[in-house]
Design an enzyme around this catalytic site. Structure first.
Site, PDB file in Angstrom:
ATOM      1  N   SER A 179       0.837  -1.218   0.000  1.00  0.00           N
ATOM      2  CA  SER A 179       0.000   0.000   0.000  1.00  0.00           C
ATOM      3  C   SER A 179       0.868   1.263   0.000  1.00  0.00           C
ATOM      4  O   SER A 179       0.485   2.286  -0.578  1.00  0.00           O
ATOM      5  CB  SER A 179      -0.988   0.000   1.173  1.00  0.00           C
ATOM      6  OG  SER A 179      -0.322   0.130   2.399  1.00  0.00           O
ATOM      7  N   ASN A 180       2.017   1.192   0.642  1.00  0.00           N
ATOM      8  CA  ASN A 180       2.937   2.348   0.576  1.00  0.00           C
ATOM      9  C   ASN A 180       3.471   2.525  -0.840  1.00  0.00           C
ATOM     10  O   ASN A 180       3.582   3.652  -1.333  1.00  0.00           O
ATOM     11  CB  ASN A 180       4.090   2.161   1.561  1.00  0.00           C
ATOM     12  CG  ASN A 180       3.670   2.432   2.986  1.00  0.00           C
ATOM     13  OD1 ASN A 180       3.498   3.576   3.380  1.00  0.00           O
ATOM     14  ND2 ASN A 180       3.470   1.366   3.761  1.00  0.00           N
ATOM     15  N   MET A 202      10.823  -6.646   4.183  1.00  0.00           N
ATOM     16  CA  MET A 202      10.932  -7.263   5.507  1.00  0.00           C
ATOM     17  C   MET A 202      12.228  -8.067   5.700  1.00  0.00           C
ATOM     18  O   MET A 202      12.281  -8.948   6.554  1.00  0.00           O
ATOM     19  CB  MET A 202       9.707  -8.155   5.753  1.00  0.00           C
ATOM     20  CG  MET A 202       8.398  -7.389   5.729  1.00  0.00           C
ATOM     21  SD  MET A 202       8.356  -5.940   6.836  1.00  0.00           S
ATOM     22  CE  MET A 202       8.181  -6.759   8.420  1.00  0.00           C
ATOM     23  N   ASN A 254      14.014   3.851   4.670  1.00  0.00           N
ATOM     24  CA  ASN A 254      13.056   2.841   5.102  1.00  0.00           C
ATOM     25  C   ASN A 254      11.932   3.524   5.870  1.00  0.00           C
ATOM     26  O   ASN A 254      12.165   4.527   6.555  1.00  0.00           O
ATOM     27  CB  ASN A 254      13.762   1.849   6.041  1.00  0.00           C
ATOM     28  CG  ASN A 254      12.830   0.770   6.565  1.00  0.00           C
ATOM     29  OD1 ASN A 254      12.102   0.131   5.798  1.00  0.00           O
ATOM     30  ND2 ASN A 254      12.837   0.557   7.870  1.00  0.00           N
ATOM     31  N   THR A 255      10.737   2.963   5.746  1.00  0.00           N
ATOM     32  CA  THR A 255       9.658   3.430   6.607  1.00  0.00           C
ATOM     33  C   THR A 255       9.370   2.363   7.640  1.00  0.00           C
ATOM     34  O   THR A 255       9.328   1.162   7.332  1.00  0.00           O
ATOM     35  CB  THR A 255       8.393   3.804   5.803  1.00  0.00           C
ATOM     36  OG1 THR A 255       7.371   4.179   6.723  1.00  0.00           O
ATOM     37  CG2 THR A 255       7.885   2.674   4.941  1.00  0.00           C
ATOM     38  N   HIS A 256       9.206   2.815   8.897  1.00  0.00           N
ATOM     39  CA  HIS A 256       9.030   1.877  10.007  1.00  0.00           C
ATOM     40  C   HIS A 256       7.816   2.298  10.840  1.00  0.00           C
ATOM     41  O   HIS A 256       7.690   3.476  11.200  1.00  0.00           O
ATOM     42  CB  HIS A 256      10.290   1.865  10.881  1.00  0.00           C
ATOM     43  CG  HIS A 256      10.185   0.906  12.015  1.00  0.00           C
ATOM     44  ND1 HIS A 256      10.348  -0.451  11.856  1.00  0.00           N
ATOM     45  CD2 HIS A 256       9.895   1.102  13.325  1.00  0.00           C
ATOM     46  CE1 HIS A 256      10.169  -1.041  13.022  1.00  0.00           C
ATOM     47  NE2 HIS A 256       9.896  -0.132  13.935  1.00  0.00           N
ATOM     48  N   GLY A 286      22.423  -1.466  10.942  1.00  0.00           N
ATOM     49  CA  GLY A 286      21.651  -2.024  12.051  1.00  0.00           C
ATOM     50  C   GLY A 286      20.205  -2.285  11.652  1.00  0.00           C
ATOM     51  O   GLY A 286      19.806  -2.081  10.506  1.00  0.00           O
TER      52      GLY A 286
END
Ligand code: GRF
Length: 204
Positions: free
Chosen positions: A13-14, A89, A106-108, A142
């Site tokens: 969806s993003n 993921m 990245n989106t978190h 990380g």
């Protein structure tokens, strides 16, 4: 015009929000390809928008580094200015991060450094958090530890299930990701400068 490769693993969806935004002729960025580590349902969005897609399955490689090298080779074919992990993921191997960062974001679904990792929403609920949110950050080696670009808070409401909270977060997340990409494309967010400042602050 900022060229982008988006990496996904799920429903996308993003990705779809980015495809919609960037299909506007006035938006200063274009998605040139979409990549995945799995036969993600979200790849259909790429197909719908006529954007090329590629899949690099880890199971086809003997180790993570080789998988990463092939993923990097696929990404590089498109010479993107920016790589966006939007629900991707899998942890990228160090060689991939070194090759792409800081132009790798990245989106978190949490307010980092709170609740890093793959179960951020479940963890926020389990911790009894009254508020969580979204973070868009530069990817480093990380797990969800790279320099933060933007954050937006989302309330946790009484009776929230993981699914309900996830949907509330994702509504905000899609907007924030599109806005962040726009800010990068227009130099309001300068990834190299943020990366440099962050390294100077943490390197002895
Ligand atoms: C997003 O909330 C992302 O932050 C998380 O997984 C979700 C992916 O959603 N890592 P979608 O595939 O973009 O719908």
């Amino acid at each position: 015009m900022l060229s982008i490769v988006v990496l996904i693993s799920g429903g996308g969806s993003n990705l779809r929000a980015l495809l919609e935004a960037t299909s506007d002729a006035d938006f200063p960025a274009r998605i040139v390809a979409v990549g995945s580590d799995t036969e993600a349902p979200g790849l259909e969005h790429a197909e719908h928008f006529g954007v090329p897609r590629f899949t690099v399955l880890p199971s086809a490689f003997t180790n993570r580094a080789e998988w990463g090298d092939e993923l990097l080779a696929e990404i590089r074919q498109w010479s993107p200015d920016l790589v966006v992990c939007a629900g991707f993921m899998r942890i990228l191997p160090p060689r991939v991060v070194a090759a792409l960062s800081p132009n790798l974001i990245n989106t978190h679904p949490a307010l980092l450094p709170l609740f890093p990792g793959a179960h951020a929403i479940r963890d926020a609920l389990a911790a009894g958090a009254r508020e969580t949110g979204v973070t868009v950050h530069i990817v480093d080696e990380g797990v969800d530890t790279g320099p933060t670009l933007v954050q937006r808070a989302v309330p946790v409401l009484a009776g929230d299930t993981e699914h309900v909270l996830q949907e509330r977060i994702k509504t905000i997340e899609r907007d924030l990701l599109v806005q962040t990409v726009l800010d990068i494309a227009t130099d309001r967010i300068r990834l190299a400068a943020i990366h440099h400042t962050n390294r100077s602050a943490t390197t002895p």
